[in-house]
Design an enzyme around this catalytic site. Structure first.
Site, PDB file in Angstrom:
ATOM      1  N   LYS A 193     -18.798   0.827 -27.186  1.00 31.68           N
ATOM      2  CA  LYS A 193     -20.092   1.540 -27.301  1.00 31.68           C
ATOM      3  C   LYS A 193     -20.926   0.978 -28.453  1.00 31.68           C
ATOM      4  CE  LYS A 193     -18.525   5.742 -24.949  1.00 31.68           C
ATOM      5  NZ  LYS A 193     -17.064   5.615 -24.880  1.00 31.68           N
TER       6      LYS A 193
HETATM    7  O1  S5P Z   1     -19.586   9.536 -21.008  1.00 35.16           O
HETATM    8  C1  S5P Z   1     -18.489   9.043 -21.197  1.00 35.16           C
HETATM    9  C2  S5P Z   1     -18.322   7.667 -21.384  1.00 35.16           C
HETATM   10  C3  S5P Z   1     -17.053   7.162 -21.549  1.00 35.16           C
HETATM   11  S1  S5P Z   1     -16.869   5.453 -21.592  1.00 35.16           S
HETATM   12  N1  S5P Z   1     -17.384   9.841 -21.194  1.00 35.16           N
HETATM   13  C4  S5P Z   1     -16.115   9.338 -21.392  1.00 35.16           C
HETATM   14  O2  S5P Z   1     -15.163  10.125 -21.356  1.00 35.16           O
HETATM   15  N2  S5P Z   1     -15.938   7.985 -21.605  1.00 35.16           N
HETATM   16  C5  S5P Z   1     -14.584   7.421 -21.857  1.00 35.16           C
HETATM   17  O3  S5P Z   1     -13.770   7.656 -20.718  1.00 35.16           O
HETATM   18  C6  S5P Z   1     -13.848   8.041 -23.056  1.00 35.16           C
HETATM   19  O4  S5P Z   1     -14.087   7.253 -24.214  1.00 35.16           O
HETATM   20  C7  S5P Z   1     -12.392   8.017 -22.610  1.00 35.16           C
HETATM   21  O5  S5P Z   1     -11.777   6.806 -22.996  1.00 35.16           O
HETATM   22  C8  S5P Z   1     -12.445   8.058 -21.092  1.00 35.16           C
HETATM   23  C9  S5P Z   1     -12.161   9.406 -20.457  1.00 35.16           C
HETATM   24  O6  S5P Z   1     -10.842   9.804 -20.655  1.00 35.16           O
HETATM   25  P1  S5P Z   1     -10.235  11.141 -19.965  1.00 35.16           P
HETATM   26  O7  S5P Z   1      -8.913  11.292 -20.635  1.00 35.16           O
HETATM   27  O8  S5P Z   1     -11.168  12.264 -20.246  1.00 35.16           O
HETATM   28  O9  S5P Z   1     -10.119  10.836 -18.486  1.00 35.16           O
END
Ligand code: S5P
Length: 268
Positions: free
Chosen positions: A93
């Site tokens: 990011k």
């Molecule tokens: O808006 C966003 C963008 C990203 S890149 N929301 C997110 O959650 N992410 C990333 O996606 C976040 O940094 C994490 O690594 C992943 C989601 O992980 P989860 O465990 O919630 O599925």
């Protein structure tokens, strides 16, 4: 199936080599899954690739959250990911001005030397994409930038006006691989896809087979619905790496994404 046939307009309108590498990878692996490998030890990360590598198209990292990071251990992890036929995506990011972002591609982590994809906010203007591409160019590599057009977290400041500006600036930029969209809200995603057209890919975090709210404001939607709404890759983290059997879950996400991708082609 051939990638050009499977991806249609996404293939013919996107000439960035890394975008085509992803589309080919997804067809080879029969999976539109990118694992958000948010574990904080090298052993935990290595174990994940061993267990779930066959079900993924890409591996997303946050290099700066690993407690026992060393350049040697990271190089070995990247070799393991390549051997498992995965694109490597550092979710850094970036958000600074172009020249500093270029320098931030080097430094201790030397992201330019191992990442195929990175994320960036467009808050500082479009030169950030040129800066990141120049970073890869400095080491004779190519990569792709995913711009954050939407976010999955509640209360985020990426409102529809901001999203529209990011899309307008990013969709004709050759160095842009695609956009991050909000996988938890299919209606928002449909609008994003409409604004982008076929020219760029959309990758979506905020998906989980168990929809609802996650930790600290994260929101989740259904992977199939995200793909039907226009997502080209589902980014799944805790749904896989915190599961009792990561391999079984990864397989389920791969199947859900691939089936939805085929379903989407039928209705197009
Ligand atoms: O808006 C966003 C963008 C990203 S890149 N929301 C997110 O959650 N992410 C990333 O996606 C976040 O940094 C994490 O690594 C992943 C989601 O992980 P989860 O465990 O919630 O599925």
């Amino acid at each position: 199936m051939q990638a050009d046939e499977a991806w249609g307009g996404r293939w013919s309108e996107n000439h960035l080599p890394m975008a085509r590498a992803y589309m080919e990878m997804a067809c080879r692996k029969k999976s539109l899954v990118c694992l958000a490998a948010d574990r904080s030890t090298m052993a935990g990360l290595n174990q994940l690739i061993d267990e779930v590598g066959p079900y993924l198209a890409a591996l997303k990292t946050h290099v700066d959250l690993v407690d026992d990071w060393t350049p040697e251990a990271w190089a070995a992890l990247c070799s393991k990911a390549s051997a498992a036929d995965l694109l490597i995506f550092e979710d850094r990011k970036f958000a600074d001005i172009g020249g500093i972002s270029r320098k931030q591609m080097s430094g201790v982590y030397d992201i330019r030397s191992w990442a195929d994809l990175v994320t960036a906010h467009l808050i500082s203007g479009p030169d950030i994409v040129d800066g990141l591409q120049a970073g890869w160019g400095d080491v004779g590599r190519e990569g792709g930038v995913l711009l954050l057009a939407q976010m999955s977290s509640r209360g985020n400041l990426l409102d529809p006006d901001y999203t529209a500006k990011v899309v307008a600036l990013g969709k004709s930029h050759a160095g842009v691989f695609g956009f991050i969209g909000n996988g938890s809200r299919p209606e928002e995603l449909k609008l994003l896809r409409k604004a982008i057209g076929d020219a760029k890919l959309i990758w979506t975090p905020g998906v989980n087979l168990a929809v609802g709210d996650g930790e600290m404001g994260q929101r989740y939607g259904d992977p199939r619905e995200a793909v039907l709404a226009g997502s080209d890759c589902i980014i799944v983290g805790s749904g896989i790496h915190k599961a009792e059997s990561p391999a079984l879950q990864a397989k389920a996400y791969a199947e859900a994404s691939w089936n939805a991708f085929n379903e989407r082609k039928m209705v197009q």
